[in-house]
Design an enzyme around this catalytic site. Structure first.
Site, PDB file in Angstrom:
ATOM      1  N   CYS A   1       6.502   5.487   8.782  1.00 15.67           N
ATOM      2  CA  CYS A   1       5.628   5.292   7.623  1.00 15.67           C
ATOM      3  C   CYS A   1       6.465   5.361   6.350  1.00 15.67           C
ATOM      4  O   CYS A   1       7.102   6.373   6.077  1.00 15.67           O
ATOM      5  CB  CYS A   1       4.530   6.348   7.561  1.00 15.67           C
ATOM      6  SG  CYS A   1       3.459   6.088   6.127  1.00 15.67           S
TER       7      CYS A   1
ATOM      8  N   GLY B   1      -0.370   6.302   2.573  1.00 12.97           N
ATOM      9  CA  GLY B   1       0.101   7.463   3.318  1.00 12.97           C
ATOM     10  C   GLY B   1      -0.767   7.620   4.557  1.00 12.97           C
ATOM     11  O   GLY B   1      -1.342   6.645   5.044  1.00 12.97           O
TER      12      GLY B   1
ATOM     13  N   LYS C   1       7.098   3.298  17.310  1.00 15.34           N
ATOM     14  CA  LYS C   1       6.839   2.313  16.249  1.00 15.34           C
ATOM     15  C   LYS C   1       7.978   2.353  15.247  1.00 15.34           C
ATOM     16  O   LYS C   1       8.207   3.355  14.578  1.00 15.34           O
ATOM     17  CB  LYS C   1       5.509   2.589  15.550  1.00 15.34           C
ATOM     18  CG  LYS C   1       5.151   1.492  14.541  1.00 15.34           C
ATOM     19  CD  LYS C   1       3.688   1.508  14.196  1.00 15.34           C
ATOM     20  CE  LYS C   1       3.343   0.379  13.236  1.00 15.34           C
ATOM     21  NZ  LYS C   1       1.903   0.372  12.918  1.00 15.34           N
TER      22      LYS C   1
ATOM     23  N   ASN D   1       0.823  -1.210   0.000  1.00 18.99           N
ATOM     24  CA  ASN D   1       0.000   0.000   0.000  1.00 18.99           C
ATOM     25  C   ASN D   1       0.850   1.250   0.000  1.00 18.99           C
ATOM     26  O   ASN D   1       1.940   1.273   0.559  1.00 18.99           O
ATOM     27  CB  ASN D   1      -0.955   0.005   1.198  1.00 18.99           C
ATOM     28  CG  ASN D   1      -0.336   0.695   2.403  1.00 18.99           C
ATOM     29  OD1 ASN D   1      -0.294   1.922   2.473  1.00 18.99           O
ATOM     30  ND2 ASN D   1       0.170  -0.094   3.344  1.00 18.99           N
TER      31      ASN D   1
ATOM     32  N   GLY E   1       2.912  -7.624  12.261  1.00 17.64           N
ATOM     33  CA  GLY E   1       3.484  -7.889  10.943  1.00 17.64           C
ATOM     34  C   GLY E   1       2.944  -9.212  10.436  1.00 17.64           C
ATOM     35  O   GLY E   1       3.464 -10.272  10.763  1.00 17.64           O
TER      36      GLY E   1
END
Lengths: 84, 303
Positions: free
Chosen positions: B130, B72, B164, B69, B242
């Site tokens: 990200c 965003g 993260k 993906n 994950g």
């Protein structure tokens, strides 16, 4: 063209289209030219189909971000979305 | 009666299962497939200071065993988030882990303080990883920037902070150690792997943003390895994620050292998966004569 002839010979208030992007772009032109109102059914790769993933974004006409096809569609006035 | 509760930095979760950030939005009650009240925690899609539209379509490409993906982080910005969403998220019942990100260290701190001041979140998760933002990865790919942002936020707020981290690094233990030294109360491992798909008909990258983040079962053994490695050297709780697609995967992550687990992409395949994971962990513990999930955290490390 066949479609233009059909539209001129019949009273068509609204055209619905799906699938072919090329045809949707054509309907967009007819809509913009005031020939008939156009509604397009969009597809988008959806991971969830429920509004969680934001995957099925369709660009809003005029640069104001994106619609989610799953929640805000599937159909849109053809004038309000960018047909890629 | 099996005790499924776990504790992370003083926050008690009734069970170790939560959605991964970005995979959970509040739906109107009549549209819900899963009752969010059963979850161990709630995690929102990462919130920024300002509203963001984010990346052009196509945003998703299915790959074998996975999902790529380039979405965003589209969102309404912190003001609208607090006005329209935060109350509803915190009213769901489970503790709220508020996921946030900023474009600068100051912005991270500012958003963290704004959220803390509402009193509606029990935990903060810094999205430092990200892969779909221009500079989204850089926080978690240099131990200096990672240390800088995590220590700034932990000094700015008193809520516990989870970092993260990205798997797209040479040495995950080095990054985990930096976050730990900076005062992180927990680690979320891992974000998606930066990856690519090419459209062979158009002969160009498939996704609108060129690259994307890979998630789903395809990355599970990779993510599991990272959790295992980090557990050996870092002494703070790990939220493992994950590619978790069922309770067996979740049990693997807990045995590898995760205190809690997050389910991401698989919610899209099976909207009931988080409920099934909770039930599966419970049965597994009962069938193997454990009385608490805490007994099996890191158990795979016995030689």
């Amino acid at each position: 063209m066949l479609l233009e002839r059909f539209l001129s010979e019949n009273k068509v208030e609204r055209l619905y289209t799906c699938g072919s992007k090329r045809f949707a772009r054509h309907v967009k032109k007819l809509d913009a030219g005031g020939v008939t109102e156009g509604i397009v059914f969009l597809e988008g790769p959806m991971a969830c189909g429920m509004g969680h993933c934001h995957g099925c974004a369709a660009e809003k006409q005029g640069g104001n971000g994106y619609f989610l096809v799953c929640k805000e569609g599937l159909h849109f006035p053809v004038s309000e979305v960018v047909i890629p | 009666m099996i005790d499924l509760s776990v504790e992370i930095a003083g926050v008690t979760l009734r069970n170790p299962v939560m959605p991964a950030s970005g995979c959970f939005e509040i739906l109107p009650e009549q549209e819900r497939v899963l009752d969010p009240a059963i979850l161990g925690a709630i995690v929102n899609k990462t919130i920024f200071l300002k509203a963001r539209a984010d990346n052009p379509p196509p945003r998703i490409r299915e790959t074998p065993g996975g999902m790529l993906n380039s979405i965003g982080i589209p969102g309404e910005g912190i003001e609208a988030f607090i006005e329209y969403k935060l109350g509803a998220l915190s009213a769901l019942g489970p503790p709220l882990i508020a996921s946030l990100a900023g474009n600068s260290v100051e912005e991270f701190c500012r958003i963290a303080r704004i959220i803390e001041d509402t009193g509606k979140a029990q935990f903060l998760e810094l999205n430092l990883s990200c892969p779909n933002l221009n500079d989204g990865l850089h926080w978690a790919t240099s131990k200096e920037t990672l240390f800088e942002v995590v220590s700034a936020v932990t000094e700015a707020v008193s809520l516990p902070v989870a970092a993260k981290l990205s798997p797209s690094v040479t040495d995950i233990v080095e990054m985990a150690t930096a976050a730990c030294k900076a005062g992180a109360a927990a680690l979320s491992l891992v974000n998606t792997f930066k990856a690519l798909a090419i459209d062979i008909e158009k002969r160009r990258p498939f996704l609108g943003n060129i690259t994307g983040g890979l998630s789903g079962p395809a990355i599970k053994p990779l993510a599991l390895y990272y959790v295992y490695e980090v557990y050996r050297s870092v002494d703070i709780p790990i939220i493992g994620m994950g590619g978790i697609a069922g309770w067996r995967d979740a049990v693997e992550f807990i045995l590898a050292g995760a205190t809690a687990v997050a389910v991401g992409m698989y919610n899209f395949v099976n909207p009931l998966v988080m409920a099934e994971v909770i039930g599966g962990i419970d049965r597994y513990l009962a069938e193997n004569s454990f009385s608490s999930v805490k007994e099996i955290i890191g158990l795979a490390h016995r030689i």
